[in-house]
Motif scaffolding. Sequence first.
Motif, PDB file in Angstrom:
ATOM      1  N   SER A   6       0.838  -1.201   0.000  1.00  9.82           N
ATOM      2  CA  SER A   6       0.000   0.000   0.000  1.00  9.82           C
ATOM      3  C   SER A   6       0.877   1.257   0.000  1.00  9.82           C
ATOM      4  CB  SER A   6      -0.946   0.005   1.202  1.00  9.82           C
ATOM      5  OG  SER A   6      -0.212  -0.001   2.415  1.00  9.82           O
ATOM      6  N   GLY A   7       2.006   1.234   0.680  1.00 10.42           N
ATOM      7  CA  GLY A   7       2.927   2.375   0.690  1.00 10.42           C
ATOM      8  C   GLY A   7       3.529   2.612  -0.686  1.00 10.42           C
ATOM      9  N   LEU A   9       2.122   1.784  -3.510  1.00  8.28           N
ATOM     10  CA  LEU A   9       1.033   2.262  -4.358  1.00  8.28           C
ATOM     11  C   LEU A   9       0.795   3.760  -4.145  1.00  8.28           C
ATOM     12  CD1 LEU A   9      -1.185   1.600  -6.385  1.00  8.28           C
ATOM     13  CD2 LEU A   9      -2.671   1.050  -4.466  1.00  8.28           C
ATOM     14  N   ILE A  10       0.790   4.179  -2.907  1.00 11.87           N
ATOM     15  CA  ILE A  10       0.617   5.612  -2.595  1.00 11.87           C
ATOM     16  C   ILE A  10       1.768   6.410  -3.176  1.00 11.87           C
ATOM     17  CG2 ILE A  10       0.594   7.304  -0.714  1.00 11.87           C
ATOM     18  CD1 ILE A  10      -0.977   5.217   0.921  1.00 11.87           C
ATOM     19  N   LEU A  11       2.991   5.939  -3.018  1.00 12.28           N
ATOM     20  CA  LEU A  11       4.161   6.630  -3.566  1.00 12.28           C
ATOM     21  C   LEU A  11       4.073   6.752  -5.078  1.00 12.28           C
ATOM     22  CD1 LEU A  11       6.918   7.913  -3.025  1.00 12.28           C
ATOM     23  CD2 LEU A  11       7.917   5.629  -3.252  1.00 12.28           C
ATOM     24  N   LEU A  13       1.329   6.821  -6.935  1.00  9.99           N
ATOM     25  CA  LEU A  13       0.277   7.784  -7.261  1.00  9.99           C
ATOM     26  C   LEU A  13       0.743   9.227  -7.034  1.00  9.99           C
ATOM     27  CD1 LEU A  13      -2.884   5.977  -5.843  1.00  9.99           C
ATOM     28  CD2 LEU A  13      -2.300   6.361  -8.233  1.00  9.99           C
ATOM     29  N   VAL A  14       1.485   9.462  -5.963  1.00 14.42           N
ATOM     30  CA  VAL A  14       2.000  10.808  -5.682  1.00 14.42           C
ATOM     31  C   VAL A  14       2.970  11.237  -6.776  1.00 14.42           C
ATOM     32  CG1 VAL A  14       3.437  12.159  -4.104  1.00 14.42           C
ATOM     33  CG2 VAL A  14       1.609  10.729  -3.200  1.00 14.42           C
TER      34      VAL A  14
END
Length: 157
Positions: A6-7, A9-11, A13-14
């Motif tokens: 999840s980390g 994936l967030i990175l 997207l950012v």
Amino acid sequence: MRLPVSGLLILALVLAGCGRIRESRLNPFNWFGRSQATAVVASESAVPGRPGDPRVLVADVTDMEVARQPGGAIVRATGLPPTQGWWDAALVAENNGEPVDGVLTYRFVVDQPHGGARISTPQSREVTAAAWLSDVKLANVSQIVVLGAANSRSSRR
């Protein structure tokens, strides 16, 4: 140290969202581009609103650039008068320096030479003038135009 899925994936997207900055006004590389020349018919050669000012529009605006600086930008224009000896060059803002529909317009004015003047080479006749614009003033500006007697040059965001 391992990041959970999840980390990662967030990175991802950012980082993908950073691509939109390229089109933003916040991107300093997205400021004003190279200037473009436009033929113009000037309504009057004297500087309006300054009756005691003997300066006239420069014959030809040969170059114009908007250079980003901390806190704002410098508008620099180069003009070519018909002979040598022209002086006191300035960029005079129209409309009290307020943009009209996002367009900030300057008149490139010079004072006539005293006595006889030679024609000589274009390089020896060039005059340069500049004006400072703060970031606050630039916030509502999408195009800058510099007017001469025979042409104008403009640069847009």
